[in-house]
Design a protein around this motif. Structure first.
Motif, mmCIF file in Angstrom:
data_model
loop_
_atom_site.group_PDB
_atom_site.id
_atom_site.type_symbol
_atom_site.label_atom_id
_atom_site.label_comp_id
_atom_site.label_asym_id
_atom_site.label_seq_id
_atom_site.Cartn_x
_atom_site.Cartn_y
_atom_site.Cartn_z
ATOM 1 N N THR A 37 0.863 -1.174 0.000
ATOM 2 C CA THR A 37 0.000 0.000 0.000
ATOM 3 C C THR A 37 0.898 1.223 0.000
ATOM 4 O O THR A 37 1.856 1.293 0.772
ATOM 5 C CB THR A 37 -0.912 0.028 1.243
ATOM 6 N N VAL A 59 -3.055 3.875 -2.165
ATOM 7 C CA VAL A 59 -3.184 3.103 -3.391
ATOM 8 C C VAL A 59 -2.587 1.726 -3.132
ATOM 9 O O VAL A 59 -1.475 1.608 -2.614
ATOM 10 C CB VAL A 59 -2.456 3.781 -4.573
ATOM 11 N N ARG A 60 -3.311 0.694 -3.504
ATOM 12 C CA ARG A 60 -2.855 -0.670 -3.253
ATOM 13 C C ARG A 60 -2.517 -1.356 -4.572
ATOM 14 O O ARG A 60 -3.166 -1.131 -5.590
ATOM 15 C CB ARG A 60 -3.934 -1.457 -2.516
ATOM 16 N N GLY A 61 -1.465 -2.158 -4.542
ATOM 17 C CA GLY A 61 -1.078 -2.879 -5.745
ATOM 18 C C GLY A 61 0.132 -3.748 -5.484
ATOM 19 O O GLY A 61 0.437 -4.085 -4.335
ATOM 20 N N LEU A 100 4.265 0.748 -9.682
ATOM 21 C CA LEU A 100 3.239 0.009 -8.957
ATOM 22 C C LEU A 100 2.187 -0.476 -9.937
ATOM 23 O O LEU A 100 1.615 0.312 -10.705
ATOM 24 C CB LEU A 100 2.574 0.914 -7.905
ATOM 25 N N ARG A 101 1.936 -1.787 -9.940
ATOM 26 C CA ARG A 101 0.842 -2.355 -10.713
ATOM 27 C C ARG A 101 -0.395 -2.311 -9.828
ATOM 28 O O ARG A 101 -0.554 -3.101 -8.898
ATOM 29 C CB ARG A 101 1.160 -3.791 -11.115
ATOM 30 N N CYS A 102 -1.247 -1.337 -10.072
ATOM 31 C CA CYS A 102 -2.395 -1.093 -9.202
ATOM 32 C C CYS A 102 -3.437 -2.198 -9.355
ATOM 33 O O CYS A 102 -3.496 -2.899 -10.364
ATOM 34 C CB CYS A 102 -3.016 0.266 -9.515
ATOM 35 N N ASP A 103 -4.272 -2.312 -8.334
ATOM 36 C CA ASP A 103 -5.296 -3.354 -8.345
ATOM 37 C C ASP A 103 -6.323 -3.153 -9.457
ATOM 38 O O ASP A 103 -7.014 -4.100 -9.846
ATOM 39 C CB ASP A 103 -6.010 -3.418 -6.984
ATOM 40 N N ASP A 104 -6.427 -1.935 -9.982
ATOM 41 C CA ASP A 104 -7.364 -1.701 -11.082
ATOM 42 C C ASP A 104 -6.750 -2.038 -12.444
ATOM 43 O O ASP A 104 -7.371 -1.823 -13.483
ATOM 44 C CB ASP A 104 -7.870 -0.258 -11.071
ATOM 45 N N ARG A 154 -0.752 0.852 -14.364
ATOM 46 C CA ARG A 154 0.637 0.858 -13.880
ATOM 47 C C ARG A 154 1.004 2.297 -13.568
ATOM 48 O O ARG A 154 0.940 3.173 -14.436
ATOM 49 C CB ARG A 154 1.575 0.268 -14.929
ATOM 50 N N ARG A 155 1.399 2.544 -12.349
ATOM 51 C CA ARG A 155 1.598 3.915 -11.883
ATOM 52 C C ARG A 155 3.019 4.087 -11.377
ATOM 53 O O ARG A 155 3.532 3.237 -10.640
ATOM 54 C CB ARG A 155 0.597 4.227 -10.774
#
Length: 245
Positions: free
Chosen positions: A203, A211-213, A226-230, A233-234
């Motif tokens: 997180t 933001v979680r991923g 970060l590969r976000c849960d949605d 890629r951020r």
């Protein structure tokens, strides 16, 4: 226990190393210096600086509180990563403790923080502040579940002088690595030394939101993907990283 400054100076003759029994912040003191490589170390900080405006708990006589004046050729997040690697290397050499690294600036024993790095930029210079919890046996309630020390981890006291000797050498080596082989060498080393760079569920707290991923590697400048849960890629430029619950 008194700090044996001469023991450190004997290992680094000609290097400016200043000792202060107490100061508000070694980073503020180091900012007044002019010679690259100069060091300020204190027995106590009354306003020790942590990342994101936090305070670094600086128990008198228990930790290593040091700032180094640097003039790196290029200043990117890679410098912070290099200093974290140096701190972990010094801890392993001086105390025999293997540490994990949490992007961008935390040195961990298990899941608890034992050291931190803060870099501040000035006129063509950088101040590297490094704090290591060495001989603390307890911490204030607000950080008691988050922090640890080398003494808590090993059950014995450790020499702050020996740790500083190892730390200065490790910092010099990692800066030389950047100079000789470029930032990529540090990024590769950090990625291989940290469980938080790739494949870990995390997180990230930033801008008042979480933001979680899954951590997905470092970009060429040392920022975290970060590969976000949605599914997006951020690129994380700043923020607090912690294990996802």
């Amino acid at each position: 226990m008194a700090f044996d400054l001469e023991r450190v100076r004997a290992r680094y003759p000609g290097r400016e190393i200043l000792w202060l029994a107490s100061t508000d912040s070694t980073m503020r003191d180091a900012a007044r210096l002019t010679r690259p490589g100069s060091v300020v170390v204190a027995g106590e900080q009354t306003a020790g600086q942590g990342r994101l405006g936090r305070r670094w708990h600086s128990e008198p006589g228990a930790g290593l509180y040091v700032s180094i004046l640097l003039r790196p050729r290029g200043v990117t997040p890679t410098l912070t990563l290099a200093l974290g690697l140096a701190a972990a290397e010094a801890i392993a050499a001086a105390a025999g403790v293997a540490c994990d690294l949490r992007w961008p600036n935390d040195v961990l024993i298990g899941e608890r923080k034992c050291a931190g790095v803060l870099v501040q930029l000035g006129d063509a210079a950088a101040i590297a502040g490094i704090g290591v919890n060495v001989n603390q046996v307890a911490f204030p309630a607000d950080i008691a579940t988050l922090a640890t020390s080398l003494r808590i981890a090993t059950g014995c006291e450790h020499s702050r002088e020996e740790l500083l000797i190892e730390l200065l050498g490790a910092v010099d080596r990692h800066l030389e690595l950047i100079e000789c082989r470029g930032p990529g060498a540090i990024l590769d080393l950090f990625a291989s030394s940290s469980s938080y760079v790739r494949g870990r569920r995390v997180t990230v707290d930033m801008d008042g939101k979480s933001v979680r991923g899954t951590a997905d590697g470092l970009d060429p400048s040392g920022f975290l993907w970060l590969r976000c849960d949605d599914g997006s890629r951020r690129l994380i430029l700043s923020g607090g990283v912690r294990p996802a619950m």
